[in-house]
Every structure is written in C-alpha cells, then in structure tokens.
Design an enzyme around this catalytic site. Structure first.
Site, mmCIF file in Angstrom:
data_model
loop_
_atom_site.group_PDB
_atom_site.id
_atom_site.type_symbol
_atom_site.label_atom_id
_atom_site.label_comp_id
_atom_site.label_asym_id
_atom_site.label_seq_id
_atom_site.Cartn_x
_atom_site.Cartn_y
_atom_site.Cartn_z
ATOM 1 N N CYS A 127 11.353 34.602 46.367
ATOM 2 C CA CYS A 127 10.751 35.570 45.470
ATOM 3 C C CYS A 127 10.725 36.977 46.050
ATOM 4 C CB CYS A 127 9.305 35.190 45.158
ATOM 5 S SG CYS A 127 9.116 33.559 44.453
ATOM 6 N N GLY A 181 15.539 36.772 43.833
ATOM 7 C CA GLY A 181 15.159 35.810 42.806
ATOM 8 C C GLY A 181 15.728 36.203 41.463
ATOM 9 N N ASN A 232 5.140 35.431 47.426
ATOM 10 C CA ASN A 232 6.425 35.039 48.026
ATOM 11 C C ASN A 232 6.111 34.213 49.259
ATOM 12 O OD1 ASN A 232 8.893 36.802 50.025
ATOM 13 N ND2 ASN A 232 9.088 34.870 49.001
ATOM 14 N N GLY A 233 6.488 32.944 49.230
ATOM 15 C CA GLY A 233 6.231 32.112 50.400
ATOM 16 C C GLY A 233 6.003 30.671 50.018
ATOM 17 N N TYR A 271 20.949 36.845 56.178
ATOM 18 C CA TYR A 271 21.456 36.622 54.823
ATOM 19 C C TYR A 271 20.613 37.204 53.679
ATOM 20 C CZ TYR A 271 22.880 33.917 50.693
ATOM 21 O OH TYR A 271 23.274 33.532 49.439
#
Ligand code: SF4
Length: 507
Positions: A18, A47, A125-126, A273
C-alpha cells in the site's frame, strides 16, 4: 493491509501492499482533493487494486470514497469536484486477485470508523502478524468485525482505546505497545487532525513535507518522498521509527517520539525493487542505491575478467525493475548497456491468469527480445530478484531463442529464502525457489537454481554488499527474507501464520 488468503498467489515478484498520503491545510475555504489525487498517483506503483480518500468538510464530517481501480480512474474530475475540505487522507491498495468479497469496499482503505463515541478514518501500510490475538481480545469484548483484515483490527483496537479520551498521541502510544509488526499509518480525526505513526522498527517508509505560499500553508505526509515532489512540497524529513507526527490545519507540525527501539528494520526491498527511484528513504536515494547494487555485482563478477567473454558481452536490463542496477553494472564493467528486451507496457498484470502455463505465456506477451542486439552476444541480464524462478527461466529462454551466445543472470538482491510477514506478498518457503533449493541442496543451491532456470551463469548479490549499497547495516535493515531472522517479538506467530497459509492454499 494484508489478506492472508490463497488469493495472494500471483505474480513472480514480491508485491508491495500500500501507499498512504495525507494533507492538512490551514485555509478552511480551500479544498485539498487535488493534492490527494497527485500524492496517490505518484505512488501508484505501491498498489493498483483500489484507491480511496477521506476528506473532512467544513461541517466537520468525514466523507470517504473508495473504489476498485487506478487512481486516475477512481478519482476522476467529477468525483474530485464533489469533495471539498481542507484536511484529508488517501490510500492505494496493492493488487490482489480473489473473490468478490475481497473486492468489496469494506476491504478497501481508508477504513472509516464511526460509532456513538467517535469517528475517524485510517489508512495503513504494513502487516500486524499478531492481529488474530488482538481480534480475539476485541471479539471477547463484544466487537463485531465486517472484514478479515488487520486494518479493521487496528481501527477497532484504536477505537477501543479511545473510549473516554481524545488524547490521540496517548491512544497511539498504547496501540503501538500491542501491535507487533510493520505499519506506517495515518489517521484523520473528526476534529480535523492527521496523526501519522511509523512502527518502532521503521519497516515502511513515511515522510513529511510542507508547501507554504502567501495565501496558505499545507502540510503533507507520504509513504514515499516522490509523493511530496509531485505536489511541489518541500521534503522536511522522514518520520522516525516509533514516532507520531501530528499535522494540524490550525498549527504547524508537531511530533512526538513514542517508542525508541534499539534497532531499526527498514525493508531492504524498498531499495531493491519497491520504491520509486526518485524517492529518498531514511536519507538514502533509491536510485543511487540501485546503481551501487549494480556496481558491486560487476566488481564481484569473475566473468568480466575474461577478455574472450567481454568482447561480445552486452548488459541488458529486465524492464523496468532491472534498469537502475544494469546502469551501475554496465558503468562499472565498462560494457554497453542495451535495451535488449522490449516491454509491452499495456500488459502489466500477469497474475490475472491462473496456472503455471498461462503465467509463462504471459511473459511472452509482456517481453520481447530485440534480436538484432542479442544474436551472437554474451548477454548479461540484470534483474532485482528471483522469487519462484518461473519468470526468470522464461526470460532466459526468450533470449536464447533470439540467438544469444550465452545468457548470464545477475540479481541485485541476495537469494530470497523465506517469506515476508511484514507486509510484502511473498510465497511460502516451499514456493520460493531459493528457499526450497537451499533446503534440498544446502551450500550448492545456487548452482542448482542456475541449472533449473537454464542460465549459463548465475550470480546473486552478497548480503554484505546489499548493505553497503544501501549504506545501512544489519541493525538498521530488515533482511528477514534473506536470512530467516525476523526482527519481531512474535516469531512463533509467524511460523503459525505460514502453516495456516499453506493449509489455506491446499484447501
Ligand atoms: S522480510 Fe524482506 S520483504 Fe519483508 S520487510 Fe523484511 S526485507 Fe522487506
């Protein structure tokens, strides 16, 4: 946010979960909707499944709008014109396949919670591996859940701590004591405040910025700094691991440290990445780290000492993820960098096709070698990682069919041997080619991977060189997918989790 379901089996790459973005403006007559759009579209790479925003309007009501799809589709001009407010947050959710249930708005973010006591909206996010324990506690207290996500657990847990108090820093400090995992989260309150919190180990990036004009001041929080650049904001700094930042439309940014951990654990994959190359995370430029990763691969490459090999050698990136590292490698090796693989930019989601055979054919749809560059050459392919190995094998095959003299694979990340439970979608150990082969072949596993994928030579980055390229050490980075050493307290939960995922996928 994480959904632990078999829906998570997909592309042969780790998938980020996210992005979050928040804005607070001190001009109550000004709408920040377009800033949310810009901040989210800059972070689309984190996302692509759904987009959502929550905005507080002048009347003190939070409005939330979230739909499946890319930012440009969901937040079109018509929708943005309907949202008017000077404080808001937004979220991009990562891509999943799966049942309709997971595509429902309940599973999208921000998660808007409203009850008799309070109202707030949360974007996250996580991953919280111990979320099932927290959920059980809350269910024992009579809370009812509408989804199977850690996002809802966090939101309802925070709500339970907020009964009878509006001291948000204290509420978040209490919440962080029980949340053992990775989280960069932002909360929009009905009072018009934004609270941003980064977990004590700082797995996920989070940063703040400001934009001051003659007429108004705007404060921002963003997963990546590229979000700040896109709205024209000045990057102020990263949110520290374990810190709460308060963005208010009434005053400047206020920050508070909640937990100072002895170590940090920033995800190394952000540099390899995930993150956009133009982002800077915890003081390190992603683009520069990628270039250094390539340089270090070249420095350690024995093939480059062979003049016969060099004479016909070219450096080819796997687009797009291998470009930065290929530039660094080619510069250091003093070899030509050639765009020898063309990518069809309109085929970007191979995971929609279930089954191995279709995944393989999807690689052909996506990539095509430039024969005139490749034929008769010793091709050195640069890529960021090998997860299952299926895509890499297909790419090697394409290059061989195009007439390469030899195909030599260089990978900027060390072998990925264990899954991630901190918010990245990796397969289980047995689905990871390096994990499985290490168990099967021990020390010789890289040679066995080389044979399996059909490369003439295969070289991975060393872990010490990865740290060197990122300019951070093992007490500052998470390397768990490379070493199996998870920097969380609830390691046994992680093992249980992996078992449950395997069972779920087999059912
Ligand atoms: S396990 Fe790997 S992918 Fe997950 S947070 Fe750690 S470094 Fe990142």
């Amino acid at each position: 946010m994480t959904l632990y379901t078999k829906a998570n089996i997909k592309e042969d790459k780790p998938l980020e979960h996210c992005a979050v973005f928040g804005v607070a403006c001190d001009d109550v007559g000004y709408s920040i909707a377009k800033y949310l759009y810009l901040g989210l579209i800059a972070q689309q790479h984190r996302g692509q499944e759904s987009t959502g925003i929550s905005i507080l309007n002048i009347g003190g009501k939070i409005f939330t709008y979230k739909r499946k799809g890319l930012v440009s589709k969901v937040l079109n001009d018509k929708i943005l014109s309907k949202f008017w407010g000077n404080v808001g947050i937004g979220h991009n959710r990562y891509a999943t396949t799966g049942s309709q249930e997971y595509n429902s708005q309940d599973y999208m973010q921000p998660f808007h919670l409203k009850n008799n006591n309070m109202e707030f909206s949360l974007a996250f996010n996580g991953t919280i591996p111990n979320y099932a324990d927290l959920k059980q506690r809350l269910e024992d207290m009579g809370r009812v859940f509408t989804t199977n996500t850690d996002t809802e657990v966090i939101a309802r847990f925070i709500a339970s701590l907020a009964i009878g108090t509006d001291d948000w820093p204290e509420i978040l400090r209490m919440a962080s004591k029980f949340m053992d995992g990775s989280y960069s989260l932002i909360i929009l309150t009905s009072e018009g405040d934004i609270y941003a919190m980064r977990d004590p180990l700082g797995f996920k990036p989070l940063c703040i910025g400001e934009l001051k004009t003659d007429k108004r001041n705007l404060y921002f929080v963003s997963s990546e700094s590229c979000g700040l650049d896109t709205v024209g904001a000045k990057f102020l700094r990263d949110v520290e691991p374990g810190e709460i930042v308060h963005l208010s439309h009434q005053k400047d940014i206020h920050t508070e440290m909640i937990i100072k951990a002895e170590r940090t654990a920033l995800c190394q994959f952000e540099f390899v990445y995930f993150a956009r190359p133009d982002s800077i995370i915890d003081g390190v430029s992603v683009a520069e780290a990628r270039t250094r990763l390539g340089e270090l691969l070249a420095i350690n490459d024995p093939l480059l000492k062979d003049p016969n090999f060099r004479k016909d050698a070219i450096v080819v990136p796997v687009p797009d993820s291998g470009r930065g590292v290929a530039v660094g490698y080619a510069n250091e090796a003093k070899l030509h960098y050639i765009e020898g693989l063309m990518k069809n930019r309109y085929v970007w989601r191979t995971f929609i096709m279930p089954g191995q055979k279709k995944r393989e054919s999807a690689v052909k749809e996506k990539l095509n070698p430039v024969k005139s560059f490749i034929t008769g050459k010793n091709v050195i392919i640069l890529d960021d990682s090998i997860v299952r190995g299926t895509t890499t094998a297909q790419i090697i095959n394409l290059i061989r069919e195009a007439g390469a003299k030899s195909v030599n694979v260089r990978i900027s990340c060390p072998p990925v041997i264990r899954p991630c439970y901190m918010g990245i979608d990796f397969p289980t150990t047995s689905e990871l080619i390096a994990g499985r082969y290490k168990e099967l072949y021990g020390e010789n596993f890289i040679e066995e991977i080389r044979k399996k994928i059909g490369a003439d030579t295969l070289q991975y980055q060393k872990i010490e060189d990865l740290m060197k390229a990122i300019s951070k050490n093992e007490n500052e980075l998470c390397l768990a997918c490379l070493t199996g050493k998870y920097p969380l307290k609830s390691v046994e939960k992680i093992i249980e989790l992996e078992k449950s995922i395997i069972t779920d996928r087999q059912s």
